[in-house]
Design an enzyme around this catalytic site. Structure first.
Site, mmCIF file in Angstrom:
data_model
loop_
_atom_site.group_PDB
_atom_site.id
_atom_site.type_symbol
_atom_site.label_atom_id
_atom_site.label_comp_id
_atom_site.label_asym_id
_atom_site.label_seq_id
_atom_site.Cartn_x
_atom_site.Cartn_y
_atom_site.Cartn_z
ATOM 1 N N GLY A 3 13.428 -56.732 39.571
ATOM 2 C CA GLY A 3 12.716 -57.418 40.643
ATOM 3 C C GLY A 3 13.310 -58.778 40.959
ATOM 4 C CG MET A 28 8.282 -56.901 29.110
ATOM 5 S SD MET A 28 8.289 -58.403 28.134
ATOM 6 C CE MET A 28 7.353 -59.488 29.193
ATOM 7 N N GLY A 29 5.223 -53.438 30.723
ATOM 8 C CA GLY A 29 3.902 -52.838 30.863
ATOM 9 C C GLY A 29 2.925 -53.724 31.614
ATOM 10 C CG LEU A 33 3.403 -50.577 34.465
ATOM 11 C CD1 LEU A 33 3.864 -49.131 34.711
ATOM 12 C CD2 LEU A 33 4.606 -51.482 34.279
ATOM 13 C CD GLN A 35 11.763 -60.296 27.460
ATOM 14 O OE1 GLN A 35 12.526 -59.357 27.310
ATOM 15 N NE2 GLN A 35 11.148 -60.514 28.629
ATOM 16 C CB ALA A 85 5.169 -56.579 44.908
ATOM 17 C CG HIS A 101 5.797 -53.538 36.869
ATOM 18 N ND1 HIS A 101 4.591 -54.160 36.661
ATOM 19 C CD2 HIS A 101 6.697 -54.230 36.128
ATOM 20 C CE1 HIS A 101 4.751 -55.168 35.819
ATOM 21 N NE2 HIS A 101 6.015 -55.245 35.482
ATOM 22 C CG ASP A 118 11.006 -61.850 36.592
ATOM 23 O OD1 ASP A 118 10.455 -62.678 35.863
ATOM 24 O OD2 ASP A 118 10.404 -60.878 37.078
ATOM 25 C CB SER A 146 2.994 -62.258 37.490
ATOM 26 O OG SER A 146 3.147 -62.507 36.110
HETATM 27 P P1 AMP Z 1 8.074 -57.431 33.440
HETATM 28 O O1 AMP Z 1 7.186 -56.282 33.094
HETATM 29 O O2 AMP Z 1 7.337 -58.650 33.875
HETATM 30 O O3 AMP Z 1 9.127 -57.690 32.402
HETATM 31 O O4 AMP Z 1 8.874 -56.984 34.727
HETATM 32 C C1 AMP Z 1 9.621 -55.805 34.742
HETATM 33 C C2 AMP Z 1 10.404 -55.724 36.022
HETATM 34 O O5 AMP Z 1 9.506 -55.783 37.128
HETATM 35 C C3 AMP Z 1 11.385 -56.891 36.200
HETATM 36 O O6 AMP Z 1 12.564 -56.404 36.787
HETATM 37 C C4 AMP Z 1 10.632 -57.802 37.133
HETATM 38 O O7 AMP Z 1 11.471 -58.623 37.912
HETATM 39 C C5 AMP Z 1 9.907 -56.800 38.007
HETATM 40 N N1 AMP Z 1 8.753 -57.428 38.644
HETATM 41 C C6 AMP Z 1 7.733 -58.080 38.042
HETATM 42 N N2 AMP Z 1 6.873 -58.562 38.962
HETATM 43 C C7 AMP Z 1 7.381 -58.218 40.174
HETATM 44 C C8 AMP Z 1 6.963 -58.421 41.515
HETATM 45 N N3 AMP Z 1 5.864 -59.105 41.818
HETATM 46 N N4 AMP Z 1 7.736 -57.926 42.504
HETATM 47 C C9 AMP Z 1 8.876 -57.245 42.233
HETATM 48 N N5 AMP Z 1 9.303 -57.005 40.981
HETATM 49 C C10 AMP Z 1 8.569 -57.481 39.966
#
Ligand code: AMP
Length: 278
Positions: free
Chosen positions: A146, A29-30, A32, A60, A175, A36, A149, A184
């Site tokens: 990741g 969702m950007g 980053l 969502q 991470a 990510h 989640d 996050s």
């Molecule tokens: P999001 O942009 O929050 O929807 O996350 C996109 C992808 O990045 C998802 O698969 C998340 O699980 C992964 N992700 C987000 N934060 C982390 C993190 N701290 N470590 C590993 N993966 C992550």
């Protein structure tokens, strides 16, 4: 810099010659961060093309959630993607992503009844809808998600298997900031004082997992963890022990466990988890 595609057809044309090898998708969702980028790195070596999608998926988000204020930082995101060798970014508008209001549901209710779903009942249905659409739009061979989640990861895995998407799911460890806080995009909502407190969430998870590994009684360890977090100032939504993958409640003869939590710190909702074996 990565190629940027806002429409589907040009992306598909660009992808065509790469299909002789492996096409990888990293849905995001950007806004980053390193988490990510770790997903991109995890698939980079095995892929002839890595596509990162950047789309803040409205389906969502619940009615009172942060859809409007969710950070949108495309230029910075593209620079970061460039640094890790991501070939292209798919940045669909709402009308590209959902040309008509979707009437089809994709759900995995067995895995989406508990934990985050109690507070966010529509969330995983929205995630599955977006991920299923992205899989069909991009047609990747591999997609990275990741472990941060964790519930989402297991739901996506199961959806992919149940619907026979020809996509291999790669999971990537969480991470963390040097102090342990899971990275996050929402961490930017934390005030300075909250940011200082936030790593305690992982610390308590870590200590609780250790106690459980040492034979601590589940109900007691979880109650203590909750109490400690509440004392620190977290409003704990849940802190629960589950079986890895199935997310069923942990029983005495479960060996592969995951301790999952969601807690509110001020206005910010944080989630985290730790996997361990007993
Ligand atoms: P999001 O942009 O929050 O929807 O996350 C996109 C992808 O990045 C998802 O698969 C998340 O699980 C992964 N992700 C987000 N934060 C982390 C993190 N701290 N470590 C590993 N993966 C992550």
């Amino acid at each position: 810099m990565p190629e940027v595609f806002r429409a589907l057809q040009p992306l598909r044309e660009w992808l065509r010659p790469h299909r002789i090898g492996t096409v990888a998708l990293v849905p995001t969702m950007g806004h980053l961060h390193r988490g990510h980028l770790d997903l991109v790195r995890a698939v980079r070596a095995q892929a002839s093309a890595v596509v990162a999608s950047i789309y803040v998926n409205p389906t969502q988000f619940g009615p009172n959630e942060d859809l409007e204020q969710y950070p949108r930082t495309l230029e910075a995101d593209l620079e970061l993607l460039d640094e890790v060798g991501c070939d292209c970014a798919f940045v669909p508008s709402d009308s590209v992503m959902y040309p008509q209001p979707p009437l089809t549901r994709v759900e995995v209710p067995e895995l989406a009844g508990d934990y985050c779903a109690r507070q966010r009942p529509q969330h995983f249905g929205g995630v599955c809808q977006a991920v299923a659409r992205l899989f069909n739009m991009v047609q990747p061979d591999v997609a990275a998600f990741g472990e941060k989640d964790y519930q989402q990861l297991q739901i996506v895995r199961r959806m992919t298997a149940d619907l026979a998407f020809p996509v291999r799911i790669v999971s990537v460890p969480t991470a963390r900031e040097p102090d342990g806080l899971a990275m996050s995009s929402r961490n930017r909502y934390l005030s300075a004082a909250e940011r200082e407190l936030a790593p305690q969430l992982y610390r308590v998870l870590h200590e609780s997992a250790k106690l459980l590994q040492e034979g601590g009684e589940q109900v007691q360890v979880l109650a203590q963890a909750r109490e400690r977090l509440e004392q620190l100032g977290f409003a704990v939504e849940y802190i629960e022990l589950a079986q890895q993958e199935s997310l069923q409640s942990a029983t005495r003869d479960t060996h592969k466990l995951v301790l999952l939590t969601a807690a509110q710190l001020g206005e910010t909702r944080l989630i985290d988890n730790i996997q361990f074996e007993v």
